[in-house]
Design a protein around this motif. Structure first.
Motif, mmCIF file in Angstrom:
data_model
loop_
_atom_site.group_PDB
_atom_site.id
_atom_site.type_symbol
_atom_site.label_atom_id
_atom_site.label_comp_id
_atom_site.label_asym_id
_atom_site.label_seq_id
_atom_site.Cartn_x
_atom_site.Cartn_y
_atom_site.Cartn_z
ATOM 1 N N THR A 149 0.836 -1.198 0.000
ATOM 2 C CA THR A 149 0.000 0.000 0.000
ATOM 3 C C THR A 149 0.878 1.257 0.000
ATOM 4 N N PRO A 150 0.281 2.440 -0.164
ATOM 5 C CA PRO A 150 1.073 3.669 -0.066
ATOM 6 C C PRO A 150 1.806 3.812 1.263
ATOM 7 N N SER A 151 1.307 3.181 2.304
ATOM 8 C CA SER A 151 1.947 3.287 3.609
ATOM 9 C C SER A 151 3.374 2.776 3.577
ATOM 10 N N ARG A 153 5.331 2.951 1.053
ATOM 11 C CA ARG A 153 6.136 3.756 0.129
ATOM 12 C C ARG A 153 6.578 5.084 0.741
ATOM 13 N N ALA A 162 -0.103 8.899 3.361
ATOM 14 C CA ALA A 162 -0.769 7.666 2.947
ATOM 15 C C ALA A 162 -2.208 7.643 3.446
ATOM 16 N N VAL A 178 -6.504 3.483 -4.383
ATOM 17 C CA VAL A 178 -5.693 2.479 -3.691
ATOM 18 C C VAL A 178 -6.449 1.161 -3.817
#
Length: 300
Positions: A149-151, A153, A162, A178
């Motif tokens: 997930t964006p978390s 990244r 995120a 997402v």
């Protein structure tokens, strides 16, 4: 307070605390229930490990899988906050299937769950649920996708970015930029569907008694007890549950069994509207909302 006033008050308390909540509490003896938006489908996060446990335990009971068989599991090597167990291991491990089932369900270990999904793929888990008459939960993928997930990244000091994306990038039809939060691509279920699963595990149903007892035992030994457990565990009641957390999602499903013989299935699914990863107040608010519904239903 009337039931209508209570539901309105709980909904307002959740919103004021930055949560959109979908809840259902059901008396497992009478079938009476109280809920707020119980039919809204939300991404399941780690709640999917309960149907995975059910499917795995049932296949072990049927003799299709050997619980004593040792499985080679690659390390997750995840370093971001949250994941547990093998997901954080640095080196390969060899673990019995029975123990992977415990790690996946009671410790919420994503790598252990993926090892189980390798043996019983998502489509087969879905087929077993359908065979047992549980059609409200959609199983599409394993757990590895939830670590992409964006978390993962952003750096820890950018976690709010995120969560901002998680909050703001959805559509009115519950699509999402997402994909782990897009209900057309994610594992999903409603509060009602999860409550139906709990009822099938705790009361006579199409689930074999041996399989149901095993899943109940795994949920009774859930180690993650920071969310609803403080409001439902006591010397006079037991709390068996599974949590689910992903970006701005905070869920928990479980059954409280009172010493007087009464039992209630509880499902609380929430989306936070606050762009922060650590929100202990949200967990407290979830528990308070569930407890108020439970107490009102029990008094009725």
């Amino acid at each position: 307070m009337s039931t209508e006033a209570l539901l309105h008050d709980i909904r307002q308390q959740l919103l004021e605390g930055g949560l959109h909540g979908c809840l259902l509490v059901r008396d497992l003896h009478t079938g009476a229930e109280l809920g707020i938006e119980p039919d809204v489908q939300l991404p399941a996060a780690s709640l999917v490990k309960v149907p995975l446990a059910l499917a795995t335990a049932e296949r072990i009971r049927r003799g299709e899988l050997d619980g004593a068989a040792a499985i080679d599991v690659q390390p997750g090597r995840i370093t971001t906050p949250g994941p547990t167990g093998l997901t954080r291991f640095r080196h390969p491990a060899r673990i019995a299937l029975d123990d992977l089932l415990y790690l996946s369900t009671s410790v919420s270990d994503g790598a252990a769950a993926d090892a189980l999904f390798d043996l019983t793929p998502a489509a087969q888990v879905a087929d077993i649920l359908h065979e047992l008459g549980l059609d409200g939960i959609t199983i599409r993928h394993g757990m590895h996708e939830l670590t992409q997930t964006p978390s993962e990244r952003f750096t820890p000091d950018q976690a709010h970015l995120a969560h901002t994306l998680a909050i703001e990038a959805g559509t009115s039809g519950r699509g999402h930029q997402v994909h782990q939060l897009d209900t057309t691509r994610a594992n999903t279920g409603s509060a009602r569907a999860w409550t139906d699963l709990l009822q099938a595990l705790w009361t006579p149903s199409a689930i074999h008694t041996e399989t149901a007892a095993r899943v109940r035992d795994l949920m009774a030994h859930n180690l993650l007890r920071h969310r609803l457990a403080p409001d439902f565990s006591s010397d006079a009641s037991g709390w068996s549950s599974k949590t689910g957390t992903l970006l701005n999602l905070r869920h928990e499903i479980g059954v409280v069994e009172h010493s007087d013989g009464h039992a209630f299935a509880i499902a609380v699914l929430t989306e936070s509207l606050v762009p922060a990863s650590i929100q202990p107040g949200a967990d407290i608010l979830m528990a308070q909302a569930a407890r108020r519904l439970h107490d009102h239903l029990r008094q009725l």
